[in-house]
Enzyme design. Sequence first.
Site, mmCIF file in Angstrom:
data_model
loop_
_atom_site.group_PDB
_atom_site.id
_atom_site.type_symbol
_atom_site.label_atom_id
_atom_site.label_comp_id
_atom_site.label_asym_id
_atom_site.label_seq_id
_atom_site.Cartn_x
_atom_site.Cartn_y
_atom_site.Cartn_z
ATOM 1 N N GLY A 55 0.853 -0.784 0.433
ATOM 2 C CA GLY A 55 -0.258 0.114 0.200
ATOM 3 C C GLY A 55 0.940 1.220 -0.472
ATOM 4 N N ASP A 116 -4.554 3.137 10.597
ATOM 5 C CA ASP A 116 -6.686 3.066 11.264
ATOM 6 C C ASP A 116 -6.519 2.885 12.317
ATOM 7 O OD1 ASP A 116 -9.210 2.004 11.472
ATOM 8 O OD2 ASP A 116 -9.404 0.708 8.792
ATOM 9 N N ASP A 173 -6.199 -0.516 -1.229
ATOM 10 C CA ASP A 173 -6.802 -2.172 -2.739
ATOM 11 C C ASP A 173 -8.229 -1.803 -2.404
ATOM 12 O OD1 ASP A 173 -6.904 -4.829 -1.256
ATOM 13 O OD2 ASP A 173 -6.024 -3.282 -0.008
ATOM 14 N N ARG A 179 -5.312 0.214 -6.408
ATOM 15 C CA ARG A 179 -3.905 1.180 -5.508
ATOM 16 C C ARG A 179 -3.188 2.258 -6.856
ATOM 17 N NH1 ARG A 179 -1.877 -2.321 -1.328
ATOM 18 N NH2 ARG A 179 -2.546 -4.504 -1.126
#
Length: 189
Positions: A55, A116, A173, A179
């Site tokens: 990522g 996150d 993604d 991506r």
Amino acid sequence: MATLGNRRPLLADALANSELVVERAALEAAIAAMAEPIARDYAGEVPVYLTIMHGALPFSGLLALELGELGLDLEFDYLHATRYRGETSGGELVWKHRPATALYGRRVLLVDDILDEGHTLLAVREWCLEQGATDVRIAAMTVKQHDRCVPGICADYVGLPVPDRYVFGFGMDYHEQGRNLPGIYALKD
């Protein structure tokens, strides 16, 4: 919902049910702004610049170029640790690749696409410290806006906030797709 190879939902369906929440120009401006305090904090040093795959790849490359413009040299390496493996919710941390660079006595900058809840970043940071890193800082392109972050983890350098929804694009993604989208999208539901 249509699927790719009868296995996973199509990116086109996700885009139809999403909104653009961060445009490319805003991403590039945030990266340039992040580079200045990083270059200042590491002035005169060559930190180990650890990209968390997959990522962080777009973000990491652009941030490295900005840091180079500011005169900061970096020793590149990468790691691949994931809790998602193509899914939309995390599970157990799986290490797919650990850095080859010795971290003992070194300062480390972890570069990731999103903070996150922080489970992966916390485990990776702890692993770097166990390897003898003297300092481990985190540069996160995005931080999800909620109060569920695990205790003891935060980004030292933050690009932009994103809503507390499923986000994808610019490295992140949607079932291993999207991506390379030049912006960040959030699912509507």
